[in-house]
Design a protein around this motif. Sequence first.
Motif, PDB file in Angstrom:
ATOM      1  N   GLU A 172      -5.292  -7.955  -9.320  1.00  0.00           N
ATOM      2  CA  GLU A 172      -5.366  -8.548 -10.654  1.00  0.00           C
ATOM      3  C   GLU A 172      -4.204  -8.103 -11.543  1.00  0.00           C
ATOM      4  OE1 GLU A 172      -9.243  -7.435 -11.967  1.00  0.00           O
ATOM      5  OE2 GLU A 172     -10.261  -9.056 -10.861  1.00  0.00           O
ATOM      6  N   ALA A 173      -3.747  -6.863 -11.360  1.00  0.00           N
ATOM      7  CA  ALA A 173      -2.616  -6.372 -12.153  1.00  0.00           C
ATOM      8  C   ALA A 173      -1.275  -6.760 -11.541  1.00  0.00           C
ATOM      9  CB  ALA A 173      -2.699  -4.849 -12.280  1.00  0.00           C
ATOM     10  N   ASP A 174      -1.315  -7.323 -10.331  1.00  0.00           N
ATOM     11  CA  ASP A 174      -0.099  -7.696  -9.605  1.00  0.00           C
ATOM     12  C   ASP A 174       0.823  -6.493  -9.415  1.00  0.00           C
ATOM     13  OD1 ASP A 174       1.442  -9.489  -8.163  1.00  0.00           O
ATOM     14  OD2 ASP A 174       2.675 -10.023  -9.891  1.00  0.00           O
ATOM     15  N   HIS A 175       0.209  -5.353  -9.072  1.00  0.00           N
ATOM     16  CA  HIS A 175       0.962  -4.137  -8.798  1.00  0.00           C
ATOM     17  C   HIS A 175       1.041  -3.929  -7.289  1.00  0.00           C
ATOM     18  CE1 HIS A 175       0.022  -2.218 -12.987  1.00  0.00           C
ATOM     19  NE2 HIS A 175       0.955  -3.157 -13.037  1.00  0.00           N
ATOM     20  N   PRO A 176       2.185  -3.511  -6.789  1.00  0.00           N
ATOM     21  CA  PRO A 176       2.300  -3.266  -5.347  1.00  0.00           C
ATOM     22  C   PRO A 176       1.499  -2.048  -4.926  1.00  0.00           C
ATOM     23  CG  PRO A 176       4.290  -2.544  -6.473  1.00  0.00           C
ATOM     24  CD  PRO A 176       3.455  -3.240  -7.497  1.00  0.00           C
ATOM     25  N   THR A 177       1.000  -2.088  -3.701  1.00  0.00           N
ATOM     26  CA  THR A 177       0.276  -0.959  -3.133  1.00  0.00           C
ATOM     27  C   THR A 177       0.279  -1.107  -1.619  1.00  0.00           C
ATOM     28  OG1 THR A 177      -1.749   0.369  -3.273  1.00  0.00           O
ATOM     29  CG2 THR A 177      -2.020  -2.027  -3.209  1.00  0.00           C
ATOM     30  N   VAL A 178      -0.450  -0.234  -0.944  1.00  0.00           N
ATOM     31  CA  VAL A 178      -0.602  -0.314   0.508  1.00  0.00           C
ATOM     32  C   VAL A 178      -2.001  -0.837   0.806  1.00  0.00           C
ATOM     33  CG1 VAL A 178      -0.760   1.018   2.642  1.00  0.00           C
ATOM     34  CG2 VAL A 178       1.061   1.502   0.998  1.00  0.00           C
ATOM     35  N   PHE A 179      -2.066  -2.023   1.408  1.00  0.00           N
ATOM     36  CA  PHE A 179      -3.339  -2.654   1.724  1.00  0.00           C
ATOM     37  C   PHE A 179      -3.733  -2.363   3.171  1.00  0.00           C
ATOM     38  CE2 PHE A 179      -1.623  -5.207  -1.736  1.00  0.00           C
ATOM     39  CZ  PHE A 179      -2.724  -5.345  -2.565  1.00  0.00           C
ATOM     40  N   ARG A 180      -5.009  -2.552   3.435  1.00  0.00           N
ATOM     41  CA  ARG A 180      -5.536  -2.494   4.800  1.00  0.00           C
ATOM     42  C   ARG A 180      -5.891  -3.928   5.182  1.00  0.00           C
ATOM     43  NH1 ARG A 180      -5.384   0.820   9.268  1.00  0.00           N
ATOM     44  NH2 ARG A 180      -7.399   0.903  10.350  1.00  0.00           N
ATOM     45  N   VAL A 181      -5.154  -4.490   6.137  1.00  0.00           N
ATOM     46  CA  VAL A 181      -5.302  -5.900   6.496  1.00  0.00           C
ATOM     47  C   VAL A 181      -5.791  -6.004   7.939  1.00  0.00           C
ATOM     48  CG1 VAL A 181      -4.055  -8.069   6.865  1.00  0.00           C
ATOM     49  CG2 VAL A 181      -3.547  -6.660   4.868  1.00  0.00           C
ATOM     50  N   ILE A 233      -1.088   7.646  -0.887  1.00  0.00           N
ATOM     51  CA  ILE A 233      -0.153   6.710  -1.529  1.00  0.00           C
ATOM     52  C   ILE A 233      -0.857   5.945  -2.639  1.00  0.00           C
ATOM     53  CG2 ILE A 233       1.263   4.650  -1.174  1.00  0.00           C
ATOM     54  CD1 ILE A 233       1.748   5.590   1.692  1.00  0.00           C
ATOM     55  N   VAL A 234      -2.047   5.439  -2.344  1.00  0.00           N
ATOM     56  CA  VAL A 234      -2.805   4.667  -3.337  1.00  0.00           C
ATOM     57  C   VAL A 234      -3.137   5.538  -4.539  1.00  0.00           C
ATOM     58  CG1 VAL A 234      -4.992   3.465  -3.759  1.00  0.00           C
ATOM     59  CG2 VAL A 234      -3.714   3.022  -1.641  1.00  0.00           C
TER      60      VAL A 234
END
Length: 709
Positions: A465-474, A566-567
Motif C-alpha cells: 500500500e505504501a509502494d515501498h520496496p522490500t523482500v517478499f516471499r513468493v 531485512i524487513v
Amino acid sequence: MDASDNEILAALPPPPATTHFRDLLRQLGVPHLHRADLRERLDALVEQGTLERIGGRRYGRPSASGQLVGTLTLSGRGFGFVSVEGRVDDVYIDGRDMGSAMRRDRVRLRLQSGGRGRQSGVITEVIERGTHTFVATCRTGRRGFVLFPQDDRLPDHVACDPDGVAAGDGDLVAAEFICWPDAQGDGAAARIIKRFGGEGEATRETDIIVYDLGLPLEFTGASEAEAAAFPAELPAAEIARRTDLRERPLLTCDPESARDFDDAVHAEALPAGGWRFTVAIADVGHYVPAGSAIDADAYARGTSVYVPDRVLPMLPHRLSSDLCSLRPDEDRLALAVEFEIAPDGSLGEARVCEAVIRSHARFTYERVGRILGIRSEQDRPSRDDEPSAEALRPVLEQLLHGTRALRAHRRRRGYLELDLAEPRVLLGAEGNIEDVSPAPRHEAHRLVEEAMLAANEVIARQFIEADHPTVFRVHGLPSADALVRFRLMADAFGAPLKVSGSPSAKQLTKYLKSITDHPQRDLLNQLLLRCMARAEYTADPGPHFGLGCPHYLHFTSPIRRYPDLIVHRLIKGALADEDEADAIELDAQARHCSRRERLAVDAERTVQGLYKALFLQERVGDVFDGTISGVTQSGIFVQLEDHAVDGFVHVDQLTDDYYELDEHGIALVGRRRGGLHRLGDRLRIKVLSVDVRRRRVDFGIEKRLPRAS
C-alpha cells in the motif's frame, strides 16, 4: 493508460542503464489509478523478452550479451545445470563449458544452442564461490600433503597448505579453500581446519556433512566482540523513546527444546466483535546494524540450520539465546504489530511500532494443549498448576478463537492444506537413535502459526500500500508437467484428481480432504508436495500460491532468518522517515538468502538421512512392512509403515523378472512374466545393508502384502 509499447521503450535509457518503476510513471505521465496497468504492461514486455527486470522495480532494455546469472549444480558425471535467476527452466552445462566454476558457484553464462532441442550454456564468469569447505582424505605426496575430496563433484585433488591443523597420511579431514582453480588451469589449494578422530559416530558424521556443505560453524572474533559489548540492561533512553507494552500480558509458545524465543503474542476480544492481536518480534535490527561484523556473519549464513543434535545459529549465542530472546519476566526490545481480526476472520487495520515488552510466561505446545484441551478430540481443558500461567488462560482462549477465525477465512479464500508430519529423531540418554517417527502435532501448534502468518501478511500489505520496496516471499504455481505426473500417480493409487486444467490451492485442498480416509493419504500428500514450485525470496512482489494470498513476506523470525532482519530494517527506516532502500540491492540480497535457504534445507535433509541410516544400522537383518513411495529405473524406494524411514530395493534384487520403468514413471514392469512393482504397493522387506557415510539403506523383498484398503 495511453502509453504505447514504443513509448515505454523510448522512455528507457540505453543498456546497461535502468529506470525505476516510479520514474517511468512520472516520465510517461501515468496517473496513480493506472499504475497497476503499467506494471502489467511491463511484465508482459519482460515475458516477451523486450525488456529486462533488474531487481524488483527497475527495468531496462535487454543487453546485447545475452548473459544470464544463476547457481551451478554439478552431477558426479562431469556435467551440470544452472538454476537461472528469474527463469523456470535450468540450463545444461557441458563439462567442457564449465571454465573454473565448481558446484554451488554463482556464475554468469551465455546461452548456446544445444543438442536434441536442449538449451545449454557456457559459463563465462564466476561471480561468487559457493563451496568454501569440504571433506577429504589426506595423502602424502612428493611435495607435501595432497587432499582428495570425498565429493566427486569437486576437483580430483587439492594442494594442501602447510599452515593448518596437523594431520597424517590417510586421515579424514575438513579443509577450507584458500584459492580456487582459475581459468588459466592453476589448481586449487586448501588448509586443513579439522581432523576427524574420536567423536561419536553421529557427531562425527554430522560434522562431515556440515563441513562438506560449507556451512560456517564459528563466528568471527569481531562478531563475538560486538555481541559481547552490548550491556545486559536496556538503556533508559531507548526505553523512553519506544511504545511501552510491558504491562500487556504477552506470552511465548514454542517447542520444549526451544532456546531462543523471537515472537510473543497477545489476543483480546473486541467489544463490537472480533479480536485485536499483538505480535511482538525481537528487535534484532537494534543489535545488528547493517555493515557490522555481526551482520556480515549473519548474511553469510542467511539462516539458522537445525539438525537433531545441534543448532548452527545465524547470530552469536549472546544475541540469539540471550539479549534478543523474549524470555519471560525480562524487558526486551521488539517490533510490535497490532492488527484487528473481524468476526469472519478477515484482517483489518494494523499498526507497527518499536516497543519494549516483557513476556509474562513461556508456554510449550503441550502445555497450551493441556490447558485448552485441544490435543485430541477426547481432550478436555485442564487447570494449570502455576497460578501465573493459569492467569493467562483468557489470552490463550482468545488466541484460540481468533486463530480459528483466521484459519476459517483462509480456507474460504483458498490455501494448500497439506497434512504432513515432520520426521522427529528420538535420541537416547547416550546419544543413540531410539526411533525416527512423525512429530506429533495438534491445534496448539497452529495457534502461533496462524498468528505469525497473519502478522506477515499484514506487514506485506503495508509495504504494498505504501509502494515501498522490500523482500517478499513468493510461491509460484506448480508446473504443468509436475501436475501431469501427480495425476498419473494419483490414478495409480485409485485416488484420481478430478479437476481440469491447473487446479487452484483451494481445489487441491478440497481434493486432499476427499482422500482423508484413503490408506495412502500420507504418501499422496508427500507426492503432491513434490509437485509444488519452490518458494523464493525476491524484491519483486507476487502471490504466494500455497498460502493463497496476494502478497506475503517473512517478518516474524529475525533471530534465525536474514530476510526477516531485512524487513525489520526497512520498517524501522520507514518509521524514521528514511530514504527508500535500493531495489537492485534488495533483490541481490533476496537471491542470496534463497540460495542459503536451499543449502540449509539440503543440510537438514542430509543429516536426517544420516540419522535414519544410523537408526537402521543396528537393525540389519530385521524385517519391516512398508509401502513403495518412489520408482526409478534403478529400483524402488520403500517407506516403512511404523517409522519415518525409507530405503531402496535395487533392481538387481528383483530376480524373478527383467524389470523396466513404465512410460508414466510409476511402476517397474516385468518384461517377460509381467511382474509389477508400483507406487502404493505394500511389501515386507528385510534390511540388507546400511552405508552410513553415503546415507544409503538397502532393502530386500521378503514378500508382497495386500494393498491397504
